[in-house]
Design a protein around this motif. Structure first.
Motif, PDB file in Angstrom:
ATOM      1  N   HIS A 318       0.835  -1.208   0.000  1.00 53.71           N
ATOM      2  CA  HIS A 318       0.000   0.000   0.000  1.00 53.71           C
ATOM      3  C   HIS A 318       0.867   1.254   0.000  1.00 53.71           C
ATOM      4  O   HIS A 318       0.599   2.200  -0.773  1.00 53.71           O
ATOM      5  CB  HIS A 318      -0.919  -0.029   1.225  1.00 53.71           C
ATOM      6  CG  HIS A 318      -1.781   1.192   1.362  1.00 53.71           C
ATOM      7  ND1 HIS A 318      -2.780   1.498   0.466  1.00 53.71           N
ATOM      8  CD2 HIS A 318      -1.780   2.194   2.292  1.00 53.71           C
ATOM      9  CE1 HIS A 318      -3.378   2.628   0.838  1.00 53.71           C
ATOM     10  NE2 HIS A 318      -2.783   3.066   1.930  1.00 53.71           N
ATOM     11  N   GLU A 322       0.921   4.088  -3.062  1.00 52.96           N
ATOM     12  CA  GLU A 322       0.576   5.496  -2.848  1.00 52.96           C
ATOM     13  C   GLU A 322       1.752   6.408  -3.185  1.00 52.96           C
ATOM     14  O   GLU A 322       1.573   7.464  -3.792  1.00 52.96           O
ATOM     15  CB  GLU A 322       0.139   5.713  -1.400  1.00 52.96           C
ATOM     16  CG  GLU A 322      -1.155   4.997  -1.025  1.00 52.96           C
ATOM     17  CD  GLU A 322      -2.330   5.448  -1.886  1.00 52.96           C
ATOM     18  OE1 GLU A 322      -2.508   6.684  -2.039  1.00 52.96           O
ATOM     19  OE2 GLU A 322      -3.048   4.583  -2.411  1.00 52.96           O
ATOM     20  N   LYS A 385      -3.145   0.987   9.233  1.00 52.64           N
ATOM     21  CA  LYS A 385      -3.303   1.522   7.881  1.00 52.64           C
ATOM     22  C   LYS A 385      -3.834   2.951   7.943  1.00 52.64           C
ATOM     23  O   LYS A 385      -3.430   3.805   7.139  1.00 52.64           O
ATOM     24  CB  LYS A 385      -4.250   0.640   7.066  1.00 52.64           C
ATOM     25  CG  LYS A 385      -4.421   1.095   5.614  1.00 52.64           C
ATOM     26  CD  LYS A 385      -5.282   0.128   4.827  1.00 52.64           C
ATOM     27  CE  LYS A 385      -5.436   0.580   3.375  1.00 52.64           C
ATOM     28  NZ  LYS A 385      -6.170   1.869   3.277  1.00 52.64           N
ATOM     29  N   ASP A 389      -1.958   6.081   6.322  1.00 55.84           N
ATOM     30  CA  ASP A 389      -2.611   6.956   5.340  1.00 55.84           C
ATOM     31  C   ASP A 389      -2.588   8.407   5.788  1.00 55.84           C
ATOM     32  O   ASP A 389      -2.405   9.320   4.971  1.00 55.84           O
ATOM     33  CB  ASP A 389      -4.049   6.495   5.107  1.00 55.84           C
ATOM     34  CG  ASP A 389      -4.130   5.300   4.172  1.00 55.84           C
ATOM     35  OD1 ASP A 389      -3.201   5.109   3.375  1.00 55.84           O
ATOM     36  OD2 ASP A 389      -5.115   4.549   4.253  1.00 55.84           O
ATOM     37  N   ASP A 393      -0.957  11.479   3.810  1.00 51.09           N
ATOM     38  CA  ASP A 393      -1.715  12.705   3.536  1.00 51.09           C
ATOM     39  C   ASP A 393      -0.882  13.944   3.881  1.00 51.09           C
ATOM     40  O   ASP A 393      -0.907  14.946   3.159  1.00 51.09           O
ATOM     41  CB  ASP A 393      -3.019  12.732   4.328  1.00 51.09           C
ATOM     42  CG  ASP A 393      -4.083  11.805   3.759  1.00 51.09           C
ATOM     43  OD1 ASP A 393      -3.942  11.374   2.594  1.00 51.09           O
ATOM     44  OD2 ASP A 393      -5.053  11.489   4.484  1.00 51.09           O
TER      45      ASP A 393
END
Length: 401
Positions: A318, A322, A385, A389, A393
């Motif tokens: 992941h 990203e 997660k 994230d 961000d």
């Protein structure tokens, strides 16, 4: 309680300036989060350069340490203690090897591996005494002791600390042809990081590690893998060498082996390698102490479950997906890494790696820069997660600004 400014001022006045830390003063931490002296919380996206793979204050590790603290913490190797045999047995088994030589820091383990290779070369391979050569890679980082900086290409680590220790041949990382040409009849070992961390999380070309393994086996040379940062779950495997199905002759371990609780390192190999040592030829007062063994035993037990390797694989996929979306958008020129470990090259015009790290700190995310334009991401493997994230961000917001 001192303020951030007071604490930094005092540190600058009374400690040697061997680091250039970000201006945050941590007072407590749990999991993937740290809190400073003024109560601000920060997401740790560095994990002590992989020393904190299992997070801050991991309950299993703290309980193991606390239990041992109440029994015995140090005997020195002058005596046996009741955790030592279990530690050596379990770590050797985790590595698929026969013997363990425990030390404290990663640099100590690398120094120990160098001594091991030389002694093996003289007593087993038959290299003339004093002529042993070890081949290493450019842009390596194995520590900062006098011997180790002798084969460093980092000017900050090396310059003005000579005279330097001879016996090393430096070749480009990832270049099998150059490596093959450098190996001679007096070569006793090839010492490599399976992934170069300090250089910017550089992953070698596919087939490189397996090629090194084949070459060293053919030439009767030890393959020594420095898995101090890359090992123990960070890349999604117990050892980064596993991604190419490679088993080196010697594992060099540290950082996460102590769980961020105590310094623990080790050289792990078979009996035909580590068996060259005799009493009095190497040692450490604290190496293999009861407290270190108790914590490291729990680390080995946690790794046997496969849980952390799986988290690093899934969250790492992941993370890289990203980060990959940022490449080509004008702010990021390249992303490298494996598992929960990434090097992100910041595009010119968006600031240096240090400046991006400082802007991320302002948004309560802690990372570390390297080589001018690169930031490294290596969160604890216990990160959620959602927190990962959120950290991404903040990176997007910093780059957008």
């Amino acid at each position: 309680m001192s303020t951030t400014a007071d604490a930094i001022r005092s540190a600058d006045a009374h400690s040697a300036h061997t680091y250039h830390p970000l201006p945050v003063v941590v007072a407590s931490a749990e999991g993937a989060w740290m809190t400073d002296v003024e109560g601000r919380r920060y997401l740790d996206m560095l994990a002590g350069y992989s020393a904190l793979n299992f997070g801050h204050g991991n309950r299993r590790l703290i309980d193991a340490a606390r239990s041992q603290l109440e029994r015995v913490t140090l005997t020195s190797r002058a005596f046996h203690h009741d955790r030592f045999a279990d530690f050596c047995t379990e770590l050797a088994d985790l590595c698929g090897k026969e013997m363990v030589l425990p030390m404290n820091t990663g640099a100590e383990a690398v120094e120990t591996a160098v001594k091991t290779a030389r002694k093996w070369g003289y007593e087993v391979k038959g290299v003339p005494d004093g002529h042993a050569k070890i081949v290493v890679a450019a842009d390596n980082f194995h520590g900062r002791t006098t011997t180790i900086i002798s084969f460093s290409t980092d000017h900050d680590a090396r310059d003005h600390f000579g005279p330097y220790t001879p016996g090393f041949e430096i070749v480009p990382y990832g270049d099998l042809t150059a490596l093959s040409h450098a190996v001679t009849e007096n070569t006793v070992a090839v010492l490599l990081e399976p992934i170069q961390g300090e250089a910017g999380v550089l992953v070698p070309p596919a087939g490189y590690l397996s090629g090194v393994r084949e070459l060293t086996r053919e030439r009767n040379v030890l393959f020594m893998a420095d898995e101090i940062q890359s090992g123990l779950g960070r890349t999604g495997k117990t050892f980064a060498c596993e991604h190419e199905g490679v088993v080196p002759d010697v594992y060099i371990l540290g950082k996460a082996l102590g769980g961020g609780v105590v310094p623990v390192s080790a050289v792990v190999a078979d009996r035909d390698v580590l068996g060259v040592f005799r009493p009095g030829q190497h040692g450490s007062t604290f190496g293999g102490n009861p407290l270190a063994c108790a914590v490291a035993l729990e680390v080995v037990a946690m790794l046997r479950s496969g849980e952390f390797q799986q988290r690093a694989t899934e969250l790492g996929d992941h993370l890289h997906h990203e980060l990959g979306l940022l490449v080509g958008g004008g702010s990021v020129t390249a992303v490298r890494g494996r598992g929960l470990w990434a090097g992100v090259d910041i595009a010119p015009g968006h600031g240096t790696g240090r400046e991006v790290s400082e802007r991320l700190m302002d948004r309560r995310v802690l990372v570390k820069d390297t080589h001018g334009s690169t930031i490294r991401l290596a969160p604890p493997l216990v990160i959620s997660k959602e927190d990962l994230d959120w950290g991404l961000d903040q990176l997007r917001a910093v780059l957008a600004s």
